[in-house]
Design a protein around this motif. Structure first.
Motif, PDB file in Angstrom:
ATOM      1  N   HIS A   1      37.829  18.559  35.360  1.00 42.18           N
ATOM      2  CA  HIS A   1      38.306  19.590  36.212  1.00 42.18           C
ATOM      3  C   HIS A   1      39.465  20.220  35.996  1.00 42.18           C
ATOM      4  O   HIS A   1      39.976  21.276  36.370  1.00 42.18           O
ATOM      5  N   GLY A   2      40.200  19.698  34.869  1.00 35.22           N
ATOM      6  CA  GLY A   2      41.217  20.488  34.172  1.00 35.22           C
ATOM      7  C   GLY A   2      40.678  21.561  33.448  1.00 35.22           C
ATOM      8  O   GLY A   2      41.317  22.685  33.026  1.00 35.22           O
ATOM      9  N   GLY A   3      39.288  21.575  33.182  1.00 43.41           N
ATOM     10  CA  GLY A   3      38.809  22.920  32.718  1.00 43.41           C
ATOM     11  C   GLY A   3      38.883  24.261  33.440  1.00 43.41           C
ATOM     12  O   GLY A   3      38.693  25.018  33.164  1.00 43.41           O
ATOM     13  N   MET A   4      39.333  23.760  34.567  1.00 43.56           N
ATOM     14  CA  MET A   4      39.382  24.919  35.708  1.00 43.56           C
ATOM     15  C   MET A   4      40.433  26.017  35.239  1.00 43.56           C
ATOM     16  O   MET A   4      40.247  27.025  35.436  1.00 43.56           O
TER      17      MET A   4
ATOM     18  N   ARG B   1      39.414  32.827  31.837  1.00 44.04           N
ATOM     19  CA  ARG B   1      38.478  33.431  31.045  1.00 44.04           C
ATOM     20  C   ARG B   1      37.722  34.216  31.994  1.00 44.04           C
ATOM     21  O   ARG B   1      37.046  35.238  31.643  1.00 44.04           O
ATOM     22  N   SER B   2      37.262  33.742  33.267  1.00 40.32           N
ATOM     23  CA  SER B   2      36.249  34.435  34.047  1.00 40.32           C
ATOM     24  C   SER B   2      36.970  35.670  34.818  1.00 40.32           C
ATOM     25  O   SER B   2      36.279  36.232  35.520  1.00 40.32           O
ATOM     26  N   GLY B   3      38.213  35.863  34.584  1.00 40.84           N
ATOM     27  CA  GLY B   3      38.647  36.864  35.317  1.00 40.84           C
ATOM     28  C   GLY B   3      39.314  36.631  36.821  1.00 40.84           C
ATOM     29  O   GLY B   3      39.753  37.500  37.424  1.00 40.84           O
ATOM     30  N   ALA B   4      39.051  35.372  36.959  1.00 39.61           N
ATOM     31  CA  ALA B   4      39.597  34.905  38.442  1.00 39.61           C
ATOM     32  C   ALA B   4      40.814  35.248  38.866  1.00 39.61           C
ATOM     33  O   ALA B   4      41.143  35.384  39.809  1.00 39.61           O
ATOM     34  N   LEU B   5      41.591  34.788  37.770  1.00 38.91           N
ATOM     35  CA  LEU B   5      43.052  34.768  38.127  1.00 38.91           C
ATOM     36  C   LEU B   5      43.587  36.310  38.164  1.00 38.91           C
ATOM     37  O   LEU B   5      44.416  36.331  39.080  1.00 38.91           O
TER      38      LEU B   5
END
Ligand code: UTP
Length: 461
Positions: free
Chosen positions: A210-213, A219-223
């Motif tokens: 879950h640390g991969g989050m 990376r995905s642009g979610a932040l």
């Protein structure tokens, strides 16, 4: 044969990965090359070296103290102030949800992503249905948009996407459900450090924990998406807990009032050996020590009144400040990598499929709670496990955390909700309440007249 790649593999004694090269067609060869090229072999070699030496914890748990915490029964005024502040944040649209659903669910033994498990005791609703239902209901209560950032892994991504699309995101606007896929780590032979092949043309890869989050969000642009939407706080929980108090205004309020960057919802441990992460204060920082890393001596420490000194067990419900996550995402390698010895099926040098009976491999994983010591402020908030924690982990017949246990806990809590709303219901009656119908006893009060008696099994939806 790809000579350059072979040379690269020889440097790290991994040339066995090309042992079946000539048996692969061009597509398979290309896939294998791309898998190998995506792996930092130097890092994996180093991680194996550290893991094989058995060194992991660099702190002494025996010096740990309990964390700074808001405990149950700390006072109604504090509680209502927290609820007020949390509700304001929800209404202002500054809260989003992170739901992690990338795990392989190997203990459960279910053939689909765990989120699809039909856990509703009467309805048979899936975990995704119940959990997204809570977000939908909260959005309606506060007349707010609450985006969900849902983490999958290569093992769960495709099926989860299809399932959610077919289910019309369980009532969430599709633009508010953002799926993003976590990364993977290879597994290595515990004795030799050689990377394991799942087939002759594929590495064995598993989700990076879950640390991969953190990396996957960046990376995905979610932040970036969160920043653009003005999201300040991220409510994190795991797909296997249908009792999770999703978007709990009180928890959010405590987080804001304490100017916390990382808040953990915790339960009071019943026994020293309870299998939960121990939230502690050590060397001036809040941390989680896994139950397997907590020596008996530390776990058994007691206060004068006989209660456990290290009492706080994490139930993997957290709130992160988005600014904190952005800061951490920029600092490279901020999360350590943990190792675990596991049974991993693989193809051996002779091309035979092997299914070991004993742990043969080292798997690598990152844990999201390793961000804790970096938070400028971190608090814990106690919750009653009966209303917040029912994890689905194990297949039928296990002593704990099976679907049957979870369903009993759900029905028990729903009976309590009904009774708090003035409704009479016997313990023998099965009840289930869809979160879209009511999230709290107060909401039930407006739907069911007081003194109503429930005389047969009922699904409130
Ligand atoms: P667990 O550690 O309990 O793993 O994950 P699991 O995959 O559910 O089950 P086992 O250990 O294989 O039997 C706790 C939560 O963290 C998520 C899971 O989906 C679950 O919600 N998780 C775990 C991820 O999202 N990615 C991971 O790599 C690991």
């Amino acid at each position: 044969m790809n000579e350059k790649l072979l040379q690269h593999l020889r440097t790290y004694q991994q040339e066995h990965l090309l042992a079946f090269w000539h048996e692969l067609d061009e597509v398979q060869q290309a896939k294998l090359v791309s898998q190998i090229e995506s792996i930092d072999l130097e890092r994996i070699t180093e991680l194996y070296r550290l893991g094989a030496s058995g060194k992991s914890l660099s702190i002494d748990p025996c010096n740990a103290n309990p964390p700074s915490a808001v405990r149950l029964g700390d006072g109604d005024r504090q509680e209502s102030e927290a609820e007020r502040v949390g509700s304001e944040a929800l209404a202002a649209g500054t809260v989003a949800v992170a739901l992690v659903a990338g795990g392989q669910g190997s203990r459960l033994g279910f053939d689909h992503p765990k989120g699809m498990y039909p856990i509703g005791p009467i309805s048979g609703d899936s975990l995704f249905d119940i959990l997204l239902g809570k977000v939908v209901a909260t959005g309606q209560i506060f007349d707010a948009q609450i985006p969900v950032y849902l983490m999958t892994s290569p093992a769960t991504d495709e099926e989860t996407r299809r399932y959610l699309e077919e289910s019309q995101y369980f009532g969430m606007p599709s633009e508010d459900v953002k799926l993003f896929c976590q990364g993977t780590f290879p597994a290595v032979d515990a004795v030799t450090g050689e990377l394991l092949l799942a087939t002759k043309g594929e590495l064995f890869l598993s989700p990076d924990g879950h640390g991969g989050m953190l990396a996957a969000l960046a990376r995905s642009g979610a932040l970036e998406d969160m920043q653009q939407r003005g999201i300040k706080h991220l409510f994190y929980f795991q797909v296997d807990n249908p009792l999770a108090t999703v978007c709990d205004p009180g928890l959010i309020g405590h987080h804001i009032l304490a100017s916390s960057e990382y808040t953990l919802q915790v339960v009071a441990k019943q026994q020293p050996e309870d299998k939960v992460g121990n939230v502690v204060e050590l060397e001036g920082k809040t941390r989680i020590i896994e139950y397997s890393d907590l020596p008996e001596e530390a776990a058994n420490l007691r206060n004068d009144d006989g209660s456990l000194k290290l009492w706080a067990g994490s139930i993997a419900v957290h709130i992160f400040d988005v600014d904190f996550l952005c800061r951490m995402a920029e600092s490279e390698n901020s999360l350590p990598v943990h190792v675990a010895r596991k049974k991993v099926p693989f193809v051996d040098v002779d091309g035979h499929q092997r299914d070991p009976e004993q742990p043969n491999a080292i798997k690598f994983e990152q844990f999201i709670f390793d961000l804790l010591p970096y938070a400028a402020e971190a608090i814990t908030v106690e919750v009653d496990p009966a209303r917040a924690f029912a994890p689905l982990k194990n297949g039928p017949g296990s002593a704990t955390d099976t679907a049957e246990h979870v369903q009993q806990q759900l029905m028990h809590y729903h009976r309590c909700m009904l009774r708090e709303a003035g409704v009479r219901v016997d313990d023998a009656i099965q009840v289930e309440i869809n979160p879209r119908c009511a999230m709290t006893p107060e909401m039930l009060k407006s739907k069911i007249p007081r003194e109503t008696e429930i005389t047969k099994d009922t699904y409130f939806h």
